[in-house]
Write an enzyme that holds these catalytic residues in place. Structure first.
Site, PDB file in Angstrom:
ATOM      1  N   ASP A 389       0.813  -1.226   0.000  1.00  0.00           N
ATOM      2  CA  ASP A 389       0.000   0.000   0.000  1.00  0.00           C
ATOM      3  C   ASP A 389       0.846   1.276   0.000  1.00  0.00           C
ATOM      4  OD1 ASP A 389      -2.175  -1.659   0.182  1.00  0.00           O
ATOM      5  OD2 ASP A 389      -2.457  -1.372   2.337  1.00  0.00           O
TER       6      ASP A 389
HETATM    7  P1  NAP Z   1       0.797  -3.955   3.102  1.00  0.00           P
HETATM    8  O1  NAP Z   1       0.217  -2.964   2.161  1.00  0.00           O
HETATM    9  O2  NAP Z   1      -0.079  -4.573   4.104  1.00  0.00           O
HETATM   10  O3  NAP Z   1       1.487  -5.068   2.198  1.00  0.00           O
HETATM   11  C1  NAP Z   1       2.296  -6.036   2.754  1.00  0.00           C
HETATM   12  C2  NAP Z   1       2.687  -6.975   1.656  1.00  0.00           C
HETATM   13  O4  NAP Z   1       3.613  -7.884   2.191  1.00  0.00           O
HETATM   14  C3  NAP Z   1       1.522  -7.770   1.101  1.00  0.00           C
HETATM   15  O5  NAP Z   1       1.192  -7.332  -0.187  1.00  0.00           O
HETATM   16  C4  NAP Z   1       2.002  -9.225   1.137  1.00  0.00           C
HETATM   17  O6  NAP Z   1       1.861  -9.785  -0.168  1.00  0.00           O
HETATM   18  C5  NAP Z   1       3.474  -9.102   1.497  1.00  0.00           C
HETATM   19  N1  NAP Z   1       3.912 -10.167   2.392  1.00  0.00           N
HETATM   20  C6  NAP Z   1       3.287 -10.673   3.457  1.00  0.00           C
HETATM   21  N2  NAP Z   1       3.998 -11.652   4.020  1.00  0.00           N
HETATM   22  C7  NAP Z   1       5.125 -11.761   3.271  1.00  0.00           C
HETATM   23  C8  NAP Z   1       6.268 -12.595   3.331  1.00  0.00           C
HETATM   24  N3  NAP Z   1       6.411 -13.539   4.285  1.00  0.00           N
HETATM   25  N4  NAP Z   1       7.222 -12.438   2.404  1.00  0.00           N
HETATM   26  C9  NAP Z   1       7.099 -11.510   1.426  1.00  0.00           C
HETATM   27  N5  NAP Z   1       6.043 -10.701   1.331  1.00  0.00           N
HETATM   28  C10 NAP Z   1       5.065 -10.823   2.236  1.00  0.00           C
HETATM   29  O7  NAP Z   1       2.026  -3.341   3.918  1.00  0.00           O
HETATM   30  P2  NAP Z   1       2.695  -1.903   3.877  1.00  0.00           P
HETATM   31  O8  NAP Z   1       3.054  -1.508   2.479  1.00  0.00           O
HETATM   32  O9  NAP Z   1       3.765  -1.975   4.915  1.00  0.00           O
HETATM   33  O10 NAP Z   1       1.541  -0.936   4.304  1.00  0.00           O
HETATM   34  C11 NAP Z   1       1.000  -0.919   5.630  1.00  0.00           C
HETATM   35  C12 NAP Z   1      -0.513  -0.880   5.585  1.00  0.00           C
HETATM   36  O11 NAP Z   1      -1.007  -0.969   6.921  1.00  0.00           O
HETATM   37  C13 NAP Z   1      -1.048   0.405   4.996  1.00  0.00           C
HETATM   38  O12 NAP Z   1      -2.257   0.172   4.330  1.00  0.00           O
HETATM   39  C14 NAP Z   1      -1.292   1.235   6.232  1.00  0.00           C
HETATM   40  O13 NAP Z   1      -2.244   2.259   6.041  1.00  0.00           O
HETATM   41  C15 NAP Z   1      -1.819   0.167   7.174  1.00  0.00           C
HETATM   42  N6  NAP Z   1      -1.691   0.632   8.537  1.00  0.00           N
HETATM   43  C16 NAP Z   1      -0.462   0.772   9.100  1.00  0.00           C
HETATM   44  C17 NAP Z   1      -0.343   1.327  10.333  1.00  0.00           C
HETATM   45  C18 NAP Z   1       0.989   1.545  10.977  1.00  0.00           C
HETATM   46  O14 NAP Z   1       1.014   2.159  12.027  1.00  0.00           O
HETATM   47  N7  NAP Z   1       2.078   1.067  10.402  1.00  0.00           N
HETATM   48  C19 NAP Z   1      -1.478   1.723  11.029  1.00  0.00           C
HETATM   49  C20 NAP Z   1      -2.729   1.548  10.421  1.00  0.00           C
HETATM   50  C21 NAP Z   1      -2.805   0.995   9.175  1.00  0.00           C
HETATM   51  P3  NAP Z   1       1.812 -11.393  -0.364  1.00  0.00           P
HETATM   52  O15 NAP Z   1       0.706 -11.875   0.507  1.00  0.00           O
HETATM   53  O16 NAP Z   1       1.582 -11.554  -1.817  1.00  0.00           O
HETATM   54  O17 NAP Z   1       3.137 -11.901   0.073  1.00  0.00           O
END
Ligand code: NAP
Length: 466
Positions: A389
């Site tokens: 994301d």
């Molecule tokens: P993300 O959008 O959730 O994407 C994580 C990606 O990691 C997934 O597409 C997944 O694809 C891949 N993944 C999962 N396990 C894996 C593994 N073992 N090896 C390789 N890839 C793996 O993560 P992000 O880009 O870090 O974004 C964070 C999200 O969380 C945002 O939408 C944000 O708004 C939300 N959020 C974060 C917080 C915060 O405080 N950090 C708070 C509220 C909301 P596959 O399944 O295809 O592997």
């Protein structure tokens, strides 16, 4: 003549030092180089606060305190040992326990004082138990959702917000009644039960994706309820510590909401986080370019400037130590390697910084969104490790996207993008990522730890010219 130091003086001094340490700890925690000192200061402050309280002359029997201490430690030690990815739900559980404690203390104080409870005291007591009760059930719900014990999807129905707010209004109405007529003690448990129900109703319509923001908001409520308890118990330390907790939790929620370009009302009432299952299937047939670990290693070795973008997948795979090896292998070859850290990458703020610090990757190599974005146009290769994301260009280009307006890492502006993830599954927001279909993007499918290890092996294996 120096006045003799009584036990009360010692207690007050311990509280004063504890207060100063809590304030300093928050300051130090806000920057990676001083964060460890911040944790130590908070621990020392808490030890002084507990020690000071135990010296209180009004304690007549230590037996129950000892039992509580043993039970608390038995629960606390395993809670402190959970995996990094489970820290958000662990934090929610801590808030739940704290809030339960505040509610129990508030209830005991009410029954000790009723029917003659002064108005100010009853107002503080009501605020304490309403906030404590709703934080207790709300935090349990949040922990359950994050641990996937409860459905992640927002559960919504027509007129939900009005019903939920009405329930809160009833609890507050009872509080007002009790302030005016504290002798109506039968209303007190009713106020608690309604607040407990409100806590559940508040979190049920919020999707899993918003849970970290909700947890930080609940942290703020827990702090405010502790501050209210400070007024009830006439403890300045509790008032200050509760206010610090309440305000820092609120500020963190604001920062998180801003980093996702969401308003509070949208987080609390927007039912965000419904996974669009169609995203994966709808785009499955689109052409993609894939790469092997050897090809990725060759591209990285040939680059002069590389930016690594870690995300939730790196945390799940616990790939940070392999990423460190990759960093070493590339810097040895003279490649300039930087890390682009999005404020909400992962599932809690600062998660990427903590993981990379755990692997001893130098702080100076970590750059936040504003610092790294201008550099991405001059970057040869962006290597995305389990982030999704936070790299999605739809946030800039697609006004209909749920993440439209969210500040993202502009990785699509680099010359080449390599994405490590296991499949075409969406990230937490549940939406597809156009980045993966660009000509400049190469998909490297597999578990982040295994794939990064393979890339390191190819780099160190000698068949790539240095
Ligand atoms: P993300 O959008 O959730 O994407 C994580 C990606 O990691 C997934 O597409 C997944 O694809 C891949 N993944 C999962 N396990 C894996 C593994 N073992 N090896 C390789 N890839 C793996 O993560 P992000 O880009 O870090 O974004 C964070 C999200 O969380 C945002 O939408 C944000 O708004 C939300 N959020 C974060 C917080 C915060 O405080 N950090 C708070 C509220 C909301 P596959 O399944 O295809 O592997």
């Amino acid at each position: 003549m120096i006045p003799s130091l009584t036990a009360d003086h010692v207690v007050q001094l311990a509280y004063l030092i504890a207060t100063a340490l809590f304030i300093l700890s928050l300051k130090w925690l806000s920057a990676p180089p001083t964060a460890r000192r911040g944790v130590l200061a908070a621990e020392l402050g808490m030890a002084l606060a507990i020690g000071g309280t135990l010296l209180d002359r009004r304690i007549v029997d230590y037996r129950w305190i000892a039992i509580g201490l043993v039970l608390g430690s038995l629960l606390g030690v395993p809670l402190g040992l959970v995996r990094m990815t489970a820290v958000p739900q662990r934090t929610a559980l801590s808030h739940a326990f704290g809030a339960l404690c505040v509610t129990l203390v508030g209830s005991a104080e009410f029954y000790l004082r009723t029917p003659a409870v002064p108005r100010f005291m009853m107002s503080a007591l009501s605020m304490e138990v309403i906030l404590g009760s709703l934080t207790f059930t709300g935090s349990l719900m949040a922990a359950g959702k994050l641990q996937e014990l409860l459905p992640q999807q927002p559960i919504t129905y027509k007129g939900q917000n009005i019903v939920t707010l009405l329930v809160l209004a009833v609890a507050m109405g009872i509080a007002v009644r009790l302030v005016l007529h504290p002798e109506h003690a039968g209303l007190f448990p009713l106020m608690i039960v309604i607040s407990l129900v409100f806590g559940v109703m508040m979190v049920v319509p919020i999707g899993g994706a918003d849970m970290p923001t909700v947890i930080s908001l609940l942290n703020s409520y827990a702090g405010l309820s502790a501050a209210a308890m400070g007024f009830v118990l006439d403890s300045k330390l509790l008032i200050i510590a509760g206010a610090l907790d309440g305000s820092s939790g609120f500020i963190l929620s604001v920062i998180m909401a801003r980093a996702m370009n969401r308003s509070f009302t949208n987080v609390l009432f927007g039912a965000f986080g419904k996974v669009q299952l169609s995203a994966e299937t709808a785009h499955e047939a689109r052409p993609l370019r894939t790469a092997t670990a050897d090809e990725a290693a060759a591209l990285l070795a040939a680059a002069s400037k590389v930016v690594v973008v870690p995300g939730y997948g790196m945390a799940v795979a616990q790939a940070q130590h392999k990423v460190r090896e990759l960093y070493d292998a590339l810097t040895r070859r003279g490649v300039d390697v930087k890390f682009g850290i999005h404020p909400v990458a992962g599932r809690m703020p600062g998660q990427m910084n903590v993981l990379l610090a755990e692997a001893d990757i130098p702080y100076e190599g970590l750059f936040d969104l504003d610092a790294i974005n201008p550099e991405l146009t001059q970057t040869d290769v962006v290597l995305i490790i389990g982030a999704n994301d936070v790299t999605n260009p739809a946030a800039r280009t697609d006004a209909s996207s749920p993440i439209y307006g969210m500040p993202i890492l502009d990785v699509d502006r680099a010359r080449t993008v390599i994405v490590i993830k296991r499949s075409m599954s969406p990230g937490f927001a549940g939406i597809d990522n156009e980045l993966y279909y660009l000509d400049k993007t190469l998909m490297l499918f597999g578990d982040a730890k295994t794939v990064v290890a393979d890339v390191v092996k190819a780099l160190n294996g000698g068949h790539l010219s240095a």
